[in-house]
Design a protein around this motif. Structure first.
Motif, PDB file in Angstrom:
ATOM      1  N   GLN A  65      -2.113 -17.426  34.993  1.00  0.00           N
ATOM      2  CA  GLN A  65      -3.206 -17.719  34.069  1.00  0.00           C
ATOM      3  C   GLN A  65      -2.733 -17.461  32.653  1.00  0.00           C
ATOM      4  O   GLN A  65      -2.441 -16.328  32.280  1.00  0.00           O
ATOM      5  CB  GLN A  65      -4.434 -16.859  34.384  1.00  0.00           C
ATOM      6  CG  GLN A  65      -5.597 -17.194  33.483  1.00  0.00           C
ATOM      7  CD  GLN A  65      -6.823 -16.360  33.776  1.00  0.00           C
ATOM      8  OE1 GLN A  65      -6.975 -15.764  34.823  1.00  0.00           O
ATOM      9  NE2 GLN A  65      -7.724 -16.338  32.815  1.00  0.00           N
ATOM     10  N   LEU A  66      -2.690 -18.505  31.857  1.00  0.00           N
ATOM     11  CA  LEU A  66      -2.185 -18.385  30.494  1.00  0.00           C
ATOM     12  C   LEU A  66      -3.267 -18.520  29.435  1.00  0.00           C
ATOM     13  O   LEU A  66      -2.976 -18.333  28.254  1.00  0.00           O
ATOM     14  CB  LEU A  66      -1.084 -19.430  30.246  1.00  0.00           C
ATOM     15  CG  LEU A  66       0.123 -19.334  31.175  1.00  0.00           C
ATOM     16  CD1 LEU A  66       1.139 -20.413  30.835  1.00  0.00           C
ATOM     17  CD2 LEU A  66       0.755 -17.952  31.116  1.00  0.00           C
ATOM     18  N   LYS A 101      -0.039 -10.428  44.620  1.00  0.00           N
ATOM     19  CA  LYS A 101       0.922  -9.382  44.263  1.00  0.00           C
ATOM     20  C   LYS A 101       1.291  -9.430  42.781  1.00  0.00           C
ATOM     21  O   LYS A 101       1.520  -8.400  42.165  1.00  0.00           O
ATOM     22  CB  LYS A 101       2.176  -9.510  45.124  1.00  0.00           C
ATOM     23  CG  LYS A 101       3.172  -8.384  44.889  1.00  0.00           C
ATOM     24  CD  LYS A 101       4.238  -8.346  45.934  1.00  0.00           C
ATOM     25  CE  LYS A 101       5.103  -7.118  45.699  1.00  0.00           C
ATOM     26  NZ  LYS A 101       6.057  -6.917  46.781  1.00  0.00           N
ATOM     27  N   ILE A 102       1.349 -10.638  42.208  1.00  0.00           N
ATOM     28  CA  ILE A 102       1.883 -10.813  40.862  1.00  0.00           C
ATOM     29  C   ILE A 102       0.927 -11.628  40.007  1.00  0.00           C
ATOM     30  O   ILE A 102       0.416 -12.662  40.444  1.00  0.00           O
ATOM     31  CB  ILE A 102       3.240 -11.537  40.906  1.00  0.00           C
ATOM     32  CG1 ILE A 102       4.215 -10.815  41.845  1.00  0.00           C
ATOM     33  CG2 ILE A 102       3.835 -11.657  39.501  1.00  0.00           C
ATOM     34  CD1 ILE A 102       5.384 -11.661  42.287  1.00  0.00           C
ATOM     35  N   TYR A 103       0.718 -11.179  38.800  1.00  0.00           N
ATOM     36  CA  TYR A 103      -0.018 -11.943  37.789  1.00  0.00           C
ATOM     37  C   TYR A 103       0.972 -12.397  36.730  1.00  0.00           C
ATOM     38  O   TYR A 103       1.752 -11.595  36.222  1.00  0.00           O
ATOM     39  CB  TYR A 103      -1.101 -11.082  37.127  1.00  0.00           C
ATOM     40  CG  TYR A 103      -2.399 -11.068  37.872  1.00  0.00           C
ATOM     41  CD1 TYR A 103      -3.483 -11.804  37.419  1.00  0.00           C
ATOM     42  CD2 TYR A 103      -2.540 -10.336  39.044  1.00  0.00           C
ATOM     43  CE1 TYR A 103      -4.685 -11.795  38.111  1.00  0.00           C
ATOM     44  CE2 TYR A 103      -3.738 -10.333  39.744  1.00  0.00           C
ATOM     45  CZ  TYR A 103      -4.798 -11.058  39.271  1.00  0.00           C
ATOM     46  OH  TYR A 103      -5.986 -11.065  39.953  1.00  0.00           O
ATOM     47  N   ASP A 104       0.935 -13.673  36.387  1.00  0.00           N
ATOM     48  CA  ASP A 104       1.752 -14.229  35.313  1.00  0.00           C
ATOM     49  C   ASP A 104       0.789 -14.561  34.183  1.00  0.00           C
ATOM     50  O   ASP A 104      -0.090 -15.409  34.343  1.00  0.00           O
ATOM     51  CB  ASP A 104       2.476 -15.475  35.805  1.00  0.00           C
ATOM     52  CG  ASP A 104       3.484 -16.016  34.798  1.00  0.00           C
ATOM     53  OD1 ASP A 104       3.471 -15.593  33.629  1.00  0.00           O
ATOM     54  OD2 ASP A 104       4.281 -16.886  35.202  1.00  0.00           O
ATOM     55  N   VAL A 105       0.927 -13.858  33.063  1.00  0.00           N
ATOM     56  CA  VAL A 105      -0.020 -13.970  31.949  1.00  0.00           C
ATOM     57  C   VAL A 105       0.733 -14.246  30.652  1.00  0.00           C
ATOM     58  O   VAL A 105       1.934 -14.045  30.561  1.00  0.00           O
ATOM     59  CB  VAL A 105      -0.866 -12.684  31.816  1.00  0.00           C
ATOM     60  CG1 VAL A 105      -1.690 -12.446  33.078  1.00  0.00           C
ATOM     61  CG2 VAL A 105       0.015 -11.476  31.536  1.00  0.00           C
ATOM     62  N   ASP A 106       0.018 -14.682  29.652  1.00  0.00           N
ATOM     63  CA  ASP A 106       0.609 -14.979  28.356  1.00  0.00           C
ATOM     64  C   ASP A 106       0.969 -13.694  27.621  1.00  0.00           C
ATOM     65  O   ASP A 106       0.128 -12.817  27.454  1.00  0.00           O
ATOM     66  CB  ASP A 106      -0.368 -15.806  27.524  1.00  0.00           C
ATOM     67  CG  ASP A 106       0.274 -16.312  26.247  1.00  0.00           C
ATOM     68  OD1 ASP A 106       0.320 -15.531  25.270  1.00  0.00           O
ATOM     69  OD2 ASP A 106       0.739 -17.464  26.230  1.00  0.00           O
ATOM     70  N   CYS A 160       5.121 -11.643  32.132  1.00  0.00           N
ATOM     71  CA  CYS A 160       4.600 -12.243  30.907  1.00  0.00           C
ATOM     72  C   CYS A 160       5.348 -13.515  30.560  1.00  0.00           C
ATOM     73  O   CYS A 160       6.567 -13.513  30.418  1.00  0.00           O
ATOM     74  CB  CYS A 160       4.702 -11.270  29.742  1.00  0.00           C
ATOM     75  SG  CYS A 160       3.546  -9.907  29.860  1.00  0.00           S
ATOM     76  N   TYR A 161       4.590 -14.583  30.397  1.00  0.00           N
ATOM     77  CA  TYR A 161       5.153 -15.850  29.940  1.00  0.00           C
ATOM     78  C   TYR A 161       5.365 -15.803  28.435  1.00  0.00           C
ATOM     79  O   TYR A 161       4.533 -15.302  27.687  1.00  0.00           O
ATOM     80  CB  TYR A 161       4.200 -17.011  30.245  1.00  0.00           C
ATOM     81  CG  TYR A 161       4.553 -18.240  29.457  1.00  0.00           C
ATOM     82  CD1 TYR A 161       5.542 -19.099  29.906  1.00  0.00           C
ATOM     83  CD2 TYR A 161       3.962 -18.494  28.222  1.00  0.00           C
ATOM     84  CE1 TYR A 161       5.911 -20.206  29.155  1.00  0.00           C
ATOM     85  CE2 TYR A 161       4.326 -19.594  27.473  1.00  0.00           C
ATOM     86  CZ  TYR A 161       5.302 -20.445  27.938  1.00  0.00           C
ATOM     87  OH  TYR A 161       5.677 -21.520  27.190  1.00  0.00           O
ATOM     88  N   PHE A 162       6.487 -16.321  27.993  1.00  0.00           N
ATOM     89  CA  PHE A 162       6.689 -16.650  26.587  1.00  0.00           C
ATOM     90  C   PHE A 162       7.725 -17.750  26.527  1.00  0.00           C
ATOM     91  O   PHE A 162       8.506 -17.934  27.463  1.00  0.00           O
ATOM     92  CB  PHE A 162       7.119 -15.431  25.749  1.00  0.00           C
ATOM     93  CG  PHE A 162       8.561 -15.043  25.913  1.00  0.00           C
ATOM     94  CD1 PHE A 162       9.514 -15.482  25.013  1.00  0.00           C
ATOM     95  CD2 PHE A 162       8.964 -14.238  26.952  1.00  0.00           C
ATOM     96  CE1 PHE A 162      10.845 -15.130  25.160  1.00  0.00           C
ATOM     97  CE2 PHE A 162      10.275 -13.872  27.106  1.00  0.00           C
ATOM     98  CZ  PHE A 162      11.236 -14.326  26.203  1.00  0.00           C
ATOM     99  N   SER A 163       7.718 -18.502  25.460  1.00  0.00           N
ATOM    100  CA  SER A 163       8.691 -19.564  25.301  1.00  0.00           C
ATOM    101  C   SER A 163       9.953 -18.999  24.667  1.00  0.00           C
ATOM    102  O   SER A 163       9.908 -18.384  23.608  1.00  0.00           O
ATOM    103  CB  SER A 163       8.141 -20.680  24.428  1.00  0.00           C
ATOM    104  OG  SER A 163       9.160 -21.656  24.268  1.00  0.00           O
TER     105      SER A 163
END
Length: 148
Positions: free
Chosen positions: A50-51, A62-67, A88-91
């Motif tokens: 979820q971004l 198990k895992i959350y991928d967030v902005d 954590c997502y980042f470009s």
């Protein structure tokens, strides 16, 4: 690119351990460094990606991928208490005009627009300025982890 920004420990979720890393053959007599074991996701791990918007922490994954820029310390803490790992997502190769660090890039740092992504341009990752901003993006996770 993925950058962990919440929690610590091993792949099985147990607390991290430390191990000595021997010096490389070219490093001379430098003392070994001590590092924590790193958690690594497995192919069978479940994810919530979820971004945008307030993070919905109700998913049993198990895992959350967030902005990286948008997640707050309170959300990270809640996920950690619930036993979740956070990525954590980042470009790592583009400048997004809605990000707070966008103005740190000069026109010379930016290349073509990313097709299908208005407001986003490719970066020249050979630039010292670009690399400095990207390191700052990674460093952004540090205070969030400390308070989580």
């Amino acid at each position: 690119m993925l950058q962990a920004c919440g929690g610590s420990g091993t792949q099985d979720g147990s607390p991290g351990t430390t191990s000595a890393i021997p010096p490389s053959p070219t490093s001379g007599a430098a003392a070994p460094a001590t590092v924590s074991a790193q958690w690594r996701p497995t192919a069978s791990d479940t994810w919530q990606w979820q971004l945008r918007g307030p993070i919905d922490t109700s998913y049993e994954v198990k895992i959350y991928d967030v902005d990286l820029f948008d997640v707050d310390a309170k959300t990270l803490a809640a996920l950690k208490v619930a036993g979740r790992k956070v990525v954590c997502y980042f470009s790592a190769g583009s400048a997004e005009d809605w990000r707070p660090d966008y103005a740190k890039f000069s026109a010379a740092n930016m290349g073509n627009a990313l097709q299908g992504w208005p407001g986003e341009r490719w970066l020249d990752v050979r630039s010292a300025t670009v690399r400095s901003v990207l390191i700052s993006r990674l460093d952004l996770a540090v205070p969030k982890v400390a308070t989580a």
